[in-house]
Write an enzyme that holds these catalytic residues in place. Structure first.
Site, PDB file in Angstrom:
ATOM      1  N   LYS A  67       0.826  -1.213   0.000  1.00 57.10           N
ATOM      2  CA  LYS A  67       0.000   0.000   0.000  1.00 57.10           C
ATOM      3  C   LYS A  67       0.862   1.265   0.000  1.00 57.10           C
ATOM      4  CE  LYS A  67      -3.748  -2.491   0.402  1.00 57.10           C
ATOM      5  NZ  LYS A  67      -4.642  -2.672  -0.744  1.00 57.10           N
ATOM      6  N   ASP A 126      -5.067  -7.053  -6.374  1.00 57.94           N
ATOM      7  CA  ASP A 126      -5.171  -5.888  -5.481  1.00 57.94           C
ATOM      8  C   ASP A 126      -4.697  -4.581  -6.108  1.00 57.94           C
ATOM      9  OD1 ASP A 126      -5.892  -4.854  -2.918  1.00 57.94           O
ATOM     10  OD2 ASP A 126      -3.794  -4.789  -2.328  1.00 57.94           O
TER      11      ASP A 126
HETATM   12  C1  OXD Z   1      -6.830  -3.598   1.728  1.00 60.70           C
HETATM   13  C2  OXD Z   1      -6.003  -4.797   1.523  1.00 60.70           C
HETATM   14  O1  OXD Z   1      -7.038  -3.191   2.878  1.00 60.70           O
HETATM   15  O2  OXD Z   1      -5.788  -5.171   0.368  1.00 60.70           O
HETATM   16  O3  OXD Z   1      -7.271  -3.036   0.729  1.00 60.70           O
HETATM   17  O4  OXD Z   1      -5.527  -5.373   2.512  1.00 60.70           O
HETATM   18 MN    MN Z   2      -6.438  -3.794  -1.097  1.00 62.43          MN
END
Ligand code: OXD
Ligand code: MN
Length: 587
Positions: free
Chosen positions: A208, A279
């Site tokens: 992230k 993701d």
């Molecule tokens: C989120 C993850 O929180 O992918 O988006 O963990």
């Molecule tokens: Mn995520």
């Protein structure tokens, strides 16, 4: 011994070592021998438990500190020079002020520990998409997770050469003090500081922090997009594979869509789906005028509860070897379990905190945010293009949320700008798993609310500007798998059946299927969605799913206005215009 002569890397590692004062600095090369030794050490030190080698080969189990089991948005900061550049959706502090706080916390925090230098690449080393990073950490758990989630290894030193172009990440588990927990980004310095947490989203800095927050700033400056999106390849009976990206807030079935299994009727006709990413997507304009995407990650950091042979067999299969499980139930036979895996909870197991666990107690055995860290290559439907350094061409971008009412099953935006509008108003209703009132609507533009590294309205402007860089842009859609009837029953079955909606989306991309134009966008006519073999959705229900009601949208429009008001003068005119159009429709 340092494995690079890159002065920028050496200087920065020395600076961090001088501050954190580890007993030793260990330069990692990512080799299997090195990782095997770290796993052994982690087991000796009680950081990991080796799982049953026969049933779960190469798998390990880890328990977090119970105060450290999720991302902490309230302690996540974007520290650019000017507060207005971070915008109203990010926490901000002046860089110098934050640096003074961090200096105190990091001061001597690695005494008695080793500092590991992790060289890693987001996307394939040497590819046009690749960006390199170094994470310095005192956590072996972080090293072993990064080895799954990124391309980690010494070829990163070679690919970087003498360049200063890398992302700096300093992580320390420190004392795990939640009061001194900080996840801080300095976008102007390409650096990330994470301290007092070892949880994935806070501590695996490639994910992230780098691939979304810092990369969103790099994308703005360099003309590309870093998005919180899955990438899925859909193969039709003619063998043609079309790629789509999709963004959803949490608890909307993103991982299930990323690993979709076609319903039987479609499988028999020859449909197949391929996972490129679950993701994150990095999207760049290609020489052919299309938008091309890679998944910059190398593994899945998936939510365990709810993953089952029924809901997502591909995800489950991905965790059967070389996986790290965090905060799930540990069974006596050295295997794992979590709520929603099956209907047979073990009766002689330990819960995620290490206590004997009685499933009849009503207490959950696995933490609701327990995770598996699994190599993407384990996935039975991983795309053959997964490692393609050029990425895959994207035909459609799909936004979505969990909405009981108002938002139809699917609609297509009228233009790129209108698609940006669609993404900017995305929202989802809270489930029992999230904080806050069940059913409460949270706007989560492009599912980037916690992940955009700069002012959200500037980010929308960047999206709008991207149109000028792509002559053949993807079409943009919005989906809602979660419409319910008065009694709260879902009207649409979801999961694999979503392919029926994707087929319409693909048809729209190649202009082979019809639609009705409405002020909201293009909606399928009921006959445009193939319901063969899906008796549970009667024609009337489908008609309701693909209808829009201006009266219901009146409240929605008012709410969007409130949402937009937060962004002040920076709100792009094109988005104001789209909202005005909707307003004149609802009256
Ligand atoms: C989120 C993850 O929180 O992918 O988006 O963990
Ligand atoms: Mn995520």
């Amino acid at each position: 011994m340092a494995l690079t002569s890159n002065k920028h890397v050496l200087d920065w590692v020395k600076e961090c070592a001088d501050l954190c004062r580890p007993d030793e600095v260990v330069w990692l090369d990512g080799s299997e021998e090195e990782l095997a030794a770290l796993r052994r050490q982690a087991v000796e030190e009680g950081i990991l438990i080796k799982l049953n080698e026969e049933k779960l080969p190469g798998c390990y189990y880890h328990r977090s500190n119970p105060n450290d089991v999720a991302r902490v948005e309230s302690r996540t900061f974007i520290c650019c020079e000017k507060q207005e550049d971070a915008g109203p959706t990010n926490n901000w502090m002046a860089p110098d002020e934050m640096k003074a706080i961090l200096r105190d916390i990091y001061d001597g925090c690695m005494t008695g520990r080793k500092m590991y230098v992790i060289p890693y690449s987001m996307s394939v080393v040497g590819s046009p998409f690749a960006k390199y990073g170094f994470e310095l950490t005192d956590s072996i758990y972080v090293v072993l997770n990064m080895a799954i989630m990124t391309r980690m290894g010494k070829d990163v030193y070679d690919a970087l050469g003498d360049s200063p172009d890398f992302i700096k990440g300093l992580h320390s588990a420190a004392q795990m003090d939640p009061e001194k927990r900080y996840i801080v980004h300095f976008p102007q310095e390409n650096s990330i500081f994470s301290v007092n947490s070892a949880y994935g989203g806070n501590a695996l800095l490639g994910k992230k922090c780098f691939a979304l927050r810092i990369a969103s700033c790099l994308g703005r400056d360099e003309g590309w997009l870093a998005e919180h999106m899955l990438i899925l390849g859909i193969q039709d009976p003619q063998g043609k594979i079309t790629y789509v990206c999709a963004a959803f807030p949490s608890a909307c079935g993103k991982t299930n869509l990323a690993m979709l299994i076609p319903p039987e009727y479609y499988r028999k006709k020859g449909w197949k789906c391929w996972t490129v990413g679950d993701d994150i997507a990095w999207l760049r304009p290609g020489p052919d005028g299309r938008l091309w995407a890679v998944n910059p990650e190398n593994g899945f950091f998936g939510v365990a509860p709810g993953t089952s042979a029924k809901s997502n067999p591909n995800a489950l299969e991905s965790t059967r070897k070389n996986t790290i499980f965090t905060n799930v139930v540990l069974k006596k036979d050295g295997t794992v379990w979590w709520e929603g895996m099956d209907k047979n909870p073990p009766t002689d197991a330990e819960d995620w905190k290490g206590n004997p666990w009685d499933p009849a107690s009503g207490v959950k055995g696995a933490h609701p945010n327990s995770r598996f860290t699994a190599p993407a290559k384990n996935c039975p439907c991983v795309s053959p293009e997964f490692d393609n350094p050029q990425g895959v061409p994207i035909s459609a971008i799909i936004f979505g949320g969990r909405r009981a009412r108002t938002v139809p099953l699917v609609y297509q935006s009228k233009s790129w700008a209108h698609g940006v509008f669609t993404g900017s108003i995305m929202g989802s209703e809270k489930t029992a798993a999230a904080e806050g009132q069940v059913g409460e609507l949270r706007r989560d533009p492009m599912a980037m609310l916690p992940f955009c590294g700069y002012h959200m309205a500037d980010y929308w402007q960047h999206w709008l500007d991207m149109e000028g860089k792509i002559s053949d842009p993807p079409k943009i859609f919005n989906v809602n798998w979660f419409r319910t009837d008065e009694k709260g029953n879902f009207l649409w079955p979801g999961f694999g059946e979503n392919l029926r909606v994707l087929e319409w989306i693909l048809g729209r991309c190649k202009d082979s299927v019809g639609a009705v134009e409405t002020p909201l966008g293009y909606l399928p006519r009921p006959e445009d969605i193939d319901l063969t073999g899906l008796d549970e959705v009667p024609a009337d229900t489908l008609r309701e799913l693909v209808s829009v009601d201006p009266a219901a949208w009146k409240g929605e429009v008012a709410d969007i206005r409130t949402h937009y008001a937060k962004f002040g003068d920076k709100l792009p005119q094109a988005l104001r215009d789209c909202l005005k159009d909707l307003e004149s429709w609802v009256g």
